[in-house]
Design an enzyme around this catalytic site. Structure first.
Site, PDB file in Angstrom:
ATOM      1  N   GLY A 164       0.802  -1.214   0.000  1.00 47.25           N
ATOM      2  CA  GLY A 164       0.000   0.000   0.000  1.00 47.25           C
ATOM      3  C   GLY A 164       0.839   1.270   0.000  1.00 47.25           C
ATOM      4  O   GLY A 164       0.322   2.345   0.261  1.00 47.25           O
ATOM      5  N   GLU A 200      15.250  -1.549  -4.171  1.00 46.55           N
ATOM      6  CA  GLU A 200      15.011  -1.938  -5.563  1.00 46.55           C
ATOM      7  C   GLU A 200      15.340  -0.772  -6.479  1.00 46.55           C
ATOM      8  O   GLU A 200      15.228   0.381  -6.057  1.00 46.55           O
ATOM      9  CB  GLU A 200      13.511  -2.270  -5.774  1.00 46.55           C
ATOM     10  CG  GLU A 200      13.102  -3.619  -5.304  1.00 46.55           C
ATOM     11  CD  GLU A 200      11.607  -3.886  -5.517  1.00 46.55           C
ATOM     12  OE1 GLU A 200      10.879  -3.003  -5.989  1.00 46.55           O
ATOM     13  OE2 GLU A 200      11.190  -5.005  -5.194  1.00 46.55           O
ATOM     14  N   HIS A 208       0.801  -1.474 -13.749  1.00 47.02           N
ATOM     15  CA  HIS A 208       0.616  -2.487 -12.707  1.00 47.02           C
ATOM     16  C   HIS A 208      -0.273  -3.591 -13.283  1.00 47.02           C
ATOM     17  O   HIS A 208      -1.460  -3.387 -13.513  1.00 47.02           O
ATOM     18  CB  HIS A 208      -0.041  -1.858 -11.484  1.00 47.02           C
ATOM     19  CG  HIS A 208      -0.311  -2.826 -10.386  1.00 47.02           C
ATOM     20  ND1 HIS A 208      -1.295  -2.656  -9.458  1.00 47.02           N
ATOM     21  CD2 HIS A 208       0.279  -3.988 -10.071  1.00 47.02           C
ATOM     22  CE1 HIS A 208      -1.304  -3.670  -8.627  1.00 47.02           C
ATOM     23  NE2 HIS A 208      -0.360  -4.500  -8.977  1.00 47.02           N
ATOM     24  N   GLU A 275       1.647  -9.877  -8.416  1.00 45.10           N
ATOM     25  CA  GLU A 275       1.658  -8.498  -8.903  1.00 45.10           C
ATOM     26  C   GLU A 275       2.982  -8.204  -9.584  1.00 45.10           C
ATOM     27  O   GLU A 275       4.046  -8.492  -9.025  1.00 45.10           O
ATOM     28  CB  GLU A 275       1.527  -7.519  -7.729  1.00 45.10           C
ATOM     29  CG  GLU A 275       0.186  -7.513  -7.062  1.00 45.10           C
ATOM     30  CD  GLU A 275       0.071  -6.374  -6.054  1.00 45.10           C
ATOM     31  OE1 GLU A 275       1.028  -5.568  -5.921  1.00 45.10           O
ATOM     32  OE2 GLU A 275      -0.965  -6.296  -5.401  1.00 45.10           O
ATOM     33  N   ASN A 289      -0.421 -11.582  -3.565  1.00 43.44           N
ATOM     34  CA  ASN A 289      -1.574 -11.539  -2.662  1.00 43.44           C
ATOM     35  C   ASN A 289      -2.156 -12.937  -2.529  1.00 43.44           C
ATOM     36  O   ASN A 289      -2.463 -13.586  -3.521  1.00 43.44           O
ATOM     37  CB  ASN A 289      -2.623 -10.579  -3.200  1.00 43.44           C
ATOM     38  CG  ASN A 289      -2.070  -9.179  -3.327  1.00 43.44           C
ATOM     39  OD1 ASN A 289      -1.349  -8.705  -2.447  1.00 43.44           O
ATOM     40  ND2 ASN A 289      -2.364  -8.524  -4.423  1.00 43.44           N
ATOM     41  N   ARG A 291      -5.047 -14.154  -1.484  1.00 46.14           N
ATOM     42  CA  ARG A 291      -6.484 -14.113  -1.211  1.00 46.14           C
ATOM     43  C   ARG A 291      -7.250 -13.862  -2.506  1.00 46.14           C
ATOM     44  O   ARG A 291      -6.668 -13.571  -3.542  1.00 46.14           O
ATOM     45  CB  ARG A 291      -6.795 -12.970  -0.250  1.00 46.14           C
ATOM     46  CG  ARG A 291      -6.226 -11.651  -0.742  1.00 46.14           C
ATOM     47  CD  ARG A 291      -6.770 -10.448  -0.035  1.00 46.14           C
ATOM     48  NE  ARG A 291      -5.869  -9.309  -0.164  1.00 46.14           N
ATOM     49  CZ  ARG A 291      -5.722  -8.542  -1.235  1.00 46.14           C
ATOM     50  NH1 ARG A 291      -6.455  -8.768  -2.311  1.00 46.14           N
ATOM     51  NH2 ARG A 291      -4.865  -7.537  -1.254  1.00 46.14           N
TER      52      ARG A 291
HETATM   53  C1  MV4 Z   1       7.608   0.098  -7.097  1.00 53.40           C
HETATM   54  C2  MV4 Z   1       7.437   1.185  -7.967  1.00 53.40           C
HETATM   55  C3  MV4 Z   1       8.495   1.513  -8.802  1.00 53.40           C
HETATM   56  N1  MV4 Z   1       9.649   0.792  -8.755  1.00 53.40           N
HETATM   57  N2  MV4 Z   1       8.765  -0.592  -7.098  1.00 53.40           N
HETATM   58  C4  MV4 Z   1       3.635   0.801  -4.582  1.00 53.40           C
HETATM   59  C5  MV4 Z   1       2.979  -0.042  -3.575  1.00 53.40           C
HETATM   60  C6  MV4 Z   1       3.700  -1.330  -3.538  1.00 53.40           C
HETATM   61  N3  MV4 Z   1       2.770  -2.395  -3.510  1.00 53.40           N
HETATM   62  C7  MV4 Z   1       4.599  -1.333  -4.733  1.00 53.40           C
HETATM   63  N4  MV4 Z   1       4.587  -0.023  -5.252  1.00 53.40           N
HETATM   64  C8  MV4 Z   1       5.478   0.397  -6.193  1.00 53.40           C
HETATM   65  N5  MV4 Z   1       6.657  -0.286  -6.247  1.00 53.40           N
HETATM   66  C9  MV4 Z   1       9.759  -0.231  -7.906  1.00 53.40           C
HETATM   67  N6  MV4 Z   1      10.918  -0.909  -7.864  1.00 53.40           N
HETATM   68  C10 MV4 Z   1       6.204   1.856  -7.950  1.00 53.40           C
HETATM   69  C11 MV4 Z   1       5.229   1.470  -7.050  1.00 53.40           C
HETATM   70  C12 MV4 Z   1       3.963   2.190  -7.137  1.00 53.40           C
HETATM   71  C13 MV4 Z   1       2.795   1.549  -7.553  1.00 53.40           C
HETATM   72  C14 MV4 Z   1       2.753   0.189  -7.851  1.00 53.40           C
HETATM   73  C15 MV4 Z   1       1.585  -0.425  -8.248  1.00 53.40           C
HETATM   74  C16 MV4 Z   1       0.427   0.326  -8.371  1.00 53.40           C
HETATM   75  C17 MV4 Z   1       0.438   1.651  -8.082  1.00 53.40           C
HETATM   76  C18 MV4 Z   1       1.604   2.288  -7.667  1.00 53.40           C
HETATM   77  C19 MV4 Z   1       1.612   3.647  -7.378  1.00 53.40           C
HETATM   78  C20 MV4 Z   1       2.751   4.259  -6.971  1.00 53.40           C
HETATM   79  C21 MV4 Z   1       3.935   3.539  -6.841  1.00 53.40           C
END
Ligand code: MV4
Length: 447
Positions: A164, A200, A208, A275, A289, A291
């Site tokens: 989140g 990372e 996503h 994801e 996830n 679930r």
């Molecule tokens: C990231 C990313 C960019 N680069 N990891 C946000 C929540 C977490 N579940 C993972 N997230 C992200 N990881 C790397 N290496 C950008 C996000 C991210 C994001 C990911 C999925 C859906 C919406 C997002 C919104 C902002 C940032």
């Protein structure tokens, strides 16, 4: 054999599980808080038990009360739904200890995937492609600097207990790393009571995309394709679609097979979602996830497979109803999450619904617990309906979605219906040209 299921949830999810039970001839037990005595899931279940006060901590998260309700009513199994206790390994263990079936994955997988460092280790061992980064947790700024220099800036410092987006800090350059590292740590400590972080490479503007996995206890594992979930605001998804506008069937089969093989290698059981971030044609695993997910209906629409029935059958020890060869992806589906919330502030707008009219007609499914005269309580999630629309292709789906959004009535409070009405007429949505940054950085700045 599962004859009676206690549904440890509320709202549209509780109804979703109830409907699967009805279709399978399984008896249902609803549980509810004092604020939910008039809720639709209570009305529609065969039996119901009040498990505590309005705050979730006293009711939907109240493990002893839920277990007691299951024992008293003679339920064989507990379905945790989405949210609440659905990814709580301790709850699954208590369910198990009482001789009840937890309708979900194995405890070890809930535990492993709850810790993002452990999740990445498991994923890597299972052959999933990862974002380049640290091999496990990073304990000191010096280690952080070394890892970051290796993977290349910009980097992201993430909390192992996160998800989140909390406890996540970007370091654009080496000069920013010390600050990002310590602030991610303290935010993680405050939010989760665990200051473990990892690093990372920061992907600048990905999509996503997640893959649905289904595994039974006989060694059968299949994937049900992807869901595109990039349209989100502050980590809350607004709209999801399947298939993704950017994948062709070859790419789907490829990443799907990799995900299914990984699940098989882990010995995974039940429904799971992997994801990924997707950028420049490449997939990078970030989290799993363990679930059922809010957006599961779009997968059901394009595959014709009832994911909740499948989940219940798996928990009962039965085999998957289909093999990978029998899975076909047909048409296009979009889900709009309808929240009772203010269109500008996004604050929840609970209160009495004087008029509810769900959309209908060909290709339209509304999963909602609303009815005219119902009072939306202020204690829980503001999601009040999922509008799920199917069409022969994306264009057909969008046309039906516009029609369905025009038909929906929820009065008198503001909801996200108006936002969705604007979204489905936006050129970037129509062309499928969006990433995780699009809604907040582009759409909300248009006039
Ligand atoms: C990231 C990313 C960019 N680069 N990891 C946000 C929540 C977490 N579940 C993972 N997230 C992200 N990881 C790397 N290496 C950008 C996000 C991210 C994001 C990911 C999925 C859906 C919406 C997002 C919104 C902002 C940032």
């Amino acid at each position: 054999m599962i004859k009676k299921i206690l549904i440890a949830n509320r709202g549209d999810v509780a109804l979703r599980v109830l409907r699967a039970c009805r279709d399978m001839g399984i008896q249902t037990v609803a549980v509810h808080s004092t604020a939910d005595a008039d809720a639709m899931h209570v009305r529609l279940a065969d039996e119901s038990v009040c498990i505590g006060g309005a705050p979730s901590a006293e009711s939907y998260l109240n493990v002893p009360a839920i277990i007691s309700a299951a024992v008293i009513t003679g339920a064989d199994a507990i379905h945790p739904g989405v949210g609440f206790l659905s990814e709580n390994a301790d709850f699954a263990r208590v369910v198990d200890a009482h001789g009840l079936t937890f309708i979900g994955p194995r405890i070890e997988h809930i535990t492993a995937m709850g810790d993002k460092v452990e999740a990445k280790r498991t994923a890597a061992e299972s052959g999933l492609p990862l974002v380049p980064g640290s091999d496990g947790a990073v304990d000191t700024v010096e280690d952080a600097k070394r890892v970051a220099a290796e993977v290349g800036y910009p980097v992201l410092v993430k909390a192992a207990s996160g998800g989140g987006g909390r406890g996540m800090k970007v370091a654009p350059t080496a000069d920013d790393l010390a600050e990002a590292f310590s602030s991610a740590r303290s935010e993680a400590k405050a939010a989760f009571g665990d200051d473990t972080v990892y690093i990372e490479r920061y992907l600048d503007n990905p999509r996503h995309i997640e893959i649905q996995i289904v595994a039974d206890s006989h060694g059968n594992v299949i994937h049900l394709g992807e869901r595109e979930c990039s349209v989100q605001r502050r980590h809350q998804k607004l709209l999801e679609e399947a298939p993704s506008p950017v994948l062709d069937s070859h790419q789907r089969d490829e990443i799907g097979a990799i995900a299914a093989q990984a699940a098989a290698k882990m010995g995974y059981l039940g429904l799971g979602t992997m994801e990924f971030l997707y950028e420049n044609g490449e997939f990078f695993f970030i989290e799993m996830n363990t679930r059922l997910q809010v957006e599961h209906p779009i997968t059901e629409e394009i595959t014709g497979i009832d994911l909740v029935c499948e989940q219940i059958r798996i928990a009962a020890g039965e085999k998957l109803s289909v093999s990978q060869d029998q899975v076909t992806f047909k048409g296009h589906a979009i889900e709009c999450r309808i929240n009772a919330e203010h269109p500008e502030t996004f604050f929840p707008t609970p209160g009495k619904v004087t008029n509810f009219h769900p959309a209908g007609g060909p290709g339209v499914r509304v999963d909602s617990f609303l009815y005219s005269g119902y009072s939306i309580p202020p204690y829980y999630d503001s999601l009040v309906a999922k509008l799920v629309v199917y069409g022969d292709d994306r264009e057909h789906c969008l046309a039906r979605l516009r029609r369905a959004l025009d038909e929906c009535i929820i009065e008198p409070m503001p909801t996200s219906l108006d936002l969705h009405r604007r979204l489905v007429n936006d050129d970037d949505i129509i062309s499928g040209n969006y990433t995780i940054r699009w809604l907040e950085e582009e759409f909300f700045n248009k006039d």
